[in-house]
Scaffold this motif. Structure first.
Motif, PDB file in Angstrom:
ATOM      1  N   PHE A 210     -10.331 -15.537  -9.071  1.00 48.99           N
ATOM      2  CA  PHE A 210     -10.012 -14.160  -8.714  1.00 48.99           C
ATOM      3  C   PHE A 210     -10.279 -13.216  -9.878  1.00 48.99           C
ATOM      4  CE2 PHE A 210      -7.371 -16.589  -5.825  1.00 48.99           C
ATOM      5  CZ  PHE A 210      -7.348 -15.848  -4.655  1.00 48.99           C
ATOM      6  N   ILE A 211     -10.497 -11.952  -9.551  1.00 51.63           N
ATOM      7  CA  ILE A 211     -10.397 -10.843 -10.496  1.00 51.63           C
ATOM      8  C   ILE A 211      -9.437  -9.838  -9.869  1.00 51.63           C
ATOM      9  CG2 ILE A 211     -11.565  -8.962 -11.690  1.00 51.63           C
ATOM     10  CD1 ILE A 211     -12.385 -11.668 -12.738  1.00 51.63           C
ATOM     11  N   TYR A 212      -8.466  -9.378 -10.652  1.00 51.08           N
ATOM     12  CA  TYR A 212      -7.472  -8.439 -10.144  1.00 51.08           C
ATOM     13  C   TYR A 212      -7.625  -7.086 -10.826  1.00 51.08           C
ATOM     14  CZ  TYR A 212      -5.304 -12.872  -8.799  1.00 51.08           C
ATOM     15  OH  TYR A 212      -5.070 -14.115  -8.287  1.00 51.08           O
ATOM     16  N   SER A 213      -7.222  -6.043 -10.116  1.00 53.76           N
ATOM     17  CA  SER A 213      -7.218  -4.711 -10.704  1.00 53.76           C
ATOM     18  C   SER A 213      -6.198  -4.630 -11.825  1.00 53.76           C
ATOM     19  CB  SER A 213      -6.880  -3.666  -9.636  1.00 53.76           C
ATOM     20  OG  SER A 213      -6.681  -2.384 -10.229  1.00 53.76           O
ATOM     21  N   LEU A 214      -6.496  -3.810 -12.821  1.00 56.49           N
ATOM     22  CA  LEU A 214      -5.514  -3.463 -13.826  1.00 56.49           C
ATOM     23  C   LEU A 214      -4.416  -2.622 -13.174  1.00 56.49           C
ATOM     24  CD1 LEU A 214      -8.084  -2.414 -16.561  1.00 56.49           C
ATOM     25  CD2 LEU A 214      -6.605  -4.432 -16.679  1.00 56.49           C
ATOM     26  N   PRO A 215      -3.218  -2.565 -13.752  1.00 53.94           N
ATOM     27  CA  PRO A 215      -2.172  -1.690 -13.190  1.00 53.94           C
ATOM     28  C   PRO A 215      -2.654  -0.243 -13.148  1.00 53.94           C
ATOM     29  CG  PRO A 215      -1.257  -3.174 -14.844  1.00 53.94           C
ATOM     30  CD  PRO A 215      -2.742  -3.312 -14.931  1.00 53.94           C
ATOM     31  N   MET A 216      -2.422   0.434 -12.036  1.00 53.36           N
ATOM     32  CA  MET A 216      -2.909   1.799 -11.887  1.00 53.36           C
ATOM     33  C   MET A 216      -2.140   2.496 -10.770  1.00 53.36           C
ATOM     34  SD  MET A 216      -6.468   1.258  -9.757  1.00 53.36           S
ATOM     35  CE  MET A 216      -6.539   3.002  -9.373  1.00 53.36           C
ATOM     36  N   GLN A 217      -2.381   3.784 -10.602  1.00 52.04           N
ATOM     37  CA  GLN A 217      -1.787   4.519  -9.488  1.00 52.04           C
ATOM     38  C   GLN A 217      -2.784   5.530  -8.935  1.00 52.04           C
ATOM     39  OE1 GLN A 217       1.694   6.028 -11.600  1.00 52.04           O
ATOM     40  NE2 GLN A 217       0.766   8.060 -11.710  1.00 52.04           N
ATOM     41  N   ILE A 218      -2.676   5.789  -7.635  1.00 46.30           N
ATOM     42  CA  ILE A 218      -3.565   6.721  -6.942  1.00 46.30           C
ATOM     43  C   ILE A 218      -2.698   7.758  -6.235  1.00 46.30           C
ATOM     44  CG2 ILE A 218      -5.429   6.973  -5.264  1.00 46.30           C
ATOM     45  CD1 ILE A 218      -5.906   3.924  -5.522  1.00 46.30           C
ATOM     46  N   GLN A 219      -2.905   9.019  -6.566  1.00 44.92           N
ATOM     47  CA  GLN A 219      -2.169  10.109  -5.923  1.00 44.92           C
ATOM     48  C   GLN A 219      -3.018  10.666  -4.776  1.00 44.92           C
ATOM     49  OE1 GLN A 219       1.025  11.644  -7.373  1.00 44.92           O
ATOM     50  NE2 GLN A 219       1.079  12.114  -5.173  1.00 44.92           N
ATOM     51  N   PHE A 220      -2.436  10.706  -3.570  1.00 39.44           N
ATOM     52  CA  PHE A 220      -3.162  11.209  -2.402  1.00 39.44           C
ATOM     53  C   PHE A 220      -2.784  12.658  -2.111  1.00 39.44           C
ATOM     54  CE2 PHE A 220      -3.223   6.607  -1.913  1.00 39.44           C
ATOM     55  CZ  PHE A 220      -4.579   6.396  -1.698  1.00 39.44           C
ATOM     56  N   PRO A 221      -3.657  13.399  -1.405  1.00 41.67           N
ATOM     57  CA  PRO A 221      -3.416  14.831  -1.157  1.00 41.67           C
ATOM     58  C   PRO A 221      -2.084  15.132  -0.477  1.00 41.67           C
ATOM     59  CG  PRO A 221      -5.683  14.273  -0.626  1.00 41.67           C
ATOM     60  CD  PRO A 221      -4.973  12.981  -0.902  1.00 41.67           C
ATOM     61  N   ASP A 222      -1.573  14.199   0.331  1.00 41.84           N
ATOM     62  CA  ASP A 222      -0.315  14.452   1.031  1.00 41.84           C
ATOM     63  C   ASP A 222       0.908  14.198   0.154  1.00 41.84           C
ATOM     64  OD1 ASP A 222      -0.259  11.719   0.850  1.00 41.84           O
ATOM     65  OD2 ASP A 222      -0.263  11.339   3.007  1.00 41.84           O
ATOM     66  N   GLY A 223       0.676  13.882  -1.121  1.00 40.79           N
ATOM     67  CA  GLY A 223       1.776  13.675  -2.052  1.00 40.79           C
ATOM     68  C   GLY A 223       2.189  12.226  -2.224  1.00 40.79           C
ATOM     69  N   ARG A 224       1.727  11.343  -1.356  1.00 37.52           N
ATOM     70  CA  ARG A 224       2.088   9.933  -1.498  1.00 37.52           C
ATOM     71  C   ARG A 224       1.389   9.314  -2.706  1.00 37.52           C
ATOM     72  NH1 ARG A 224       0.891   7.097   4.051  1.00 37.52           N
ATOM     73  NH2 ARG A 224      -0.928   8.449   3.898  1.00 37.52           N
ATOM     74  N   LEU A 225       2.036   8.292  -3.250  1.00 35.43           N
ATOM     75  CA  LEU A 225       1.523   7.622  -4.449  1.00 35.43           C
ATOM     76  C   LEU A 225       1.326   6.144  -4.157  1.00 35.43           C
ATOM     77  CD1 LEU A 225       0.920   8.123  -7.528  1.00 35.43           C
ATOM     78  CD2 LEU A 225       3.270   7.328  -7.953  1.00 35.43           C
ATOM     79  N   LEU A 226       0.129   5.641  -4.437  1.00 39.45           N
ATOM     80  CA  LEU A 226      -0.158   4.211  -4.308  1.00 39.45           C
ATOM     81  C   LEU A 226      -0.147   3.611  -5.708  1.00 39.45           C
ATOM     82  CD1 LEU A 226      -1.026   1.671  -2.721  1.00 39.45           C
ATOM     83  CD2 LEU A 226      -3.396   2.440  -2.972  1.00 39.45           C
ATOM     84  N   MET A 227       0.797   2.719  -5.956  1.00 40.87           N
ATOM     85  CA  MET A 227       0.912   2.064  -7.256  1.00 40.87           C
ATOM     86  C   MET A 227       0.469   0.611  -7.131  1.00 40.87           C
ATOM     87  SD  MET A 227       4.436   3.594  -8.914  1.00 40.87           S
ATOM     88  CE  MET A 227       3.981   2.827 -10.476  1.00 40.87           C
TER      89      MET A 227
END
Length: 333
Positions: A210-227
């Motif tokens: 496997f290769i995994y993503s580094l820890p990160m976060q994505i902010q969406f226009p509706d204000g929700r946050l994907l961590m």
């Protein structure tokens, strides 16, 4: 060395261990390894429960690791003391002290770039030299022995090196076993980590499933946050076999325990996880994939290019690992 290994093997068997159809060798650069004798038959190493050493019972001095609580090991202590003085010796201490020296001498630029990928590994005892060595050896050689709920070192099993296609550890109340048919080197599969995790935890560069993503976060226009975390211990299985990240949605924050960027047995894997998140939370899958790959490439590429001429041996190893991580992400296997 051969004579000592021969005597150690006899003692190991005398105390209930199994070491069949293989031999132990040593390479100057990479250390110990095991080779199969007859590839047509199973090679097996078994460390019984009575020879497993609790890491809490282990001490360290300039000569290496030693068993600080010999009273816990009854008649097995003679063998265990000989094994520890052989495997975890002054040479290993010196090698890890040099690793620490290289880490301590990182330039400011090197520190900044490596911090983006959570390196170097900060462990207990980082400032104390022998404390650093002790805990680093534990990282390399310990395993969680679930029947007793403790971390242990496994004589002779620790001679086996890792390969992503290696045999799995068999852990039960009687002890720890690795067995199977091998062609050449006898190899075990340590864990489901990726290139950077193996470098962080074991100190070597290897191919991974496997290769995994580094820890990160994505902010969406509706204000929700994907961590997106990097905790591969949190997962479930789908279709009875595939590992799937845990997902939690609380107060507008969607937390994913890990996100795959590569899976040796399924190039569709990242897209499938993104599609599942898209369906569940009404987030465009292409936005998730774009953000994840962009973030990781922005962290990895500067290391591969800016640090490739570094004279620091630790940085050289990191660059090799990052280059291989990028190759696998790009489908070069």
């Amino acid at each position: 060395m051969k004579d000592k290994l021969f005597e150690l093997t006899k003692l190991f068997r005398r105390h209930g261990g199994i070491f069949e159809n293989m031999t132990v060798g040593h390479r100057q650069e990479s250390g110990y390894y095991c080779s199969v004798i007859d590839s047509h038959h199973d090679a097996t190493v078994f460390c019984p429960e009575n020879l497993l050493v609790d890491v809490d019972d282990v001490g360290i001095n300039d000569a290496g690791l030693f068993i600080a609580k010999p009273e816990n090991y009854d008649t097995n202590i003679g063998f265990l003391e000989k094994y520890f003085s052989f495997h975890f010796d002054e040479a290993l201490v010196g090698k890890l002290l040099e690793e620490k020296r290289q880490i301590d001498s990182l330039s400011e630029q090197e520190q900044l770039l490596l911090k983006r990928i959570n390196l170097p590994n900060v462990i207990d005892g980082m400032k104390d030299k022998l404390g650093y060595v002790k805990n680093r050896i534990f990282q390399f050689h310990q395993i969680t022995f679930e029947p007793l709920g403790k971390k242990v070192i496994m004589p002779f099993v620790t001679f086996l090196n890792h390969d992503r296609d290696g045999a799995s550890f068999i852990i039960n109340e009687s002890g720890v076993t690795v067995t199977g048919k091998f062609n050449g080197e006898v190899l075990a599969h340590y864990q489901m980590g990726d290139m950077l995790m193996f470098l962080r935890n074991y100190g070597f560069v290897t191919n991974t499933m496997f290769i995994y993503s580094l820890p990160m976060q994505i902010q969406f226009p509706d204000g929700r946050l994907l961590m997106i975390d990097n905790d591969i211990s949190k997962f479930k299985r789908i279709d009875g076999k595939y590992r799937w990240p845990d997902v939690e949605n609380k107060d507008g924050v969607i937390t994913v325990s890990w996100f795959p960027m590569y899976f040796k047995s399924g190039p569709w894997y990242p897209a499938r996880v993104a599609a599942a998140l898209s369906r569940e939370f009404n987030i465009p899958a292409e936005d998730i994939l774009y953000s994840v790959f962009r973030f990781n490439l922005n962290a990895l590429l500067p290391i591969a290019f800016s640090l490739k001429d570094s004279e620091n041996s630790y940085v050289q190893m990191v660059v090799s690992s990052v280059e291989r991580q990028l190759e696998l992400i790009g489908g070069i296997d």
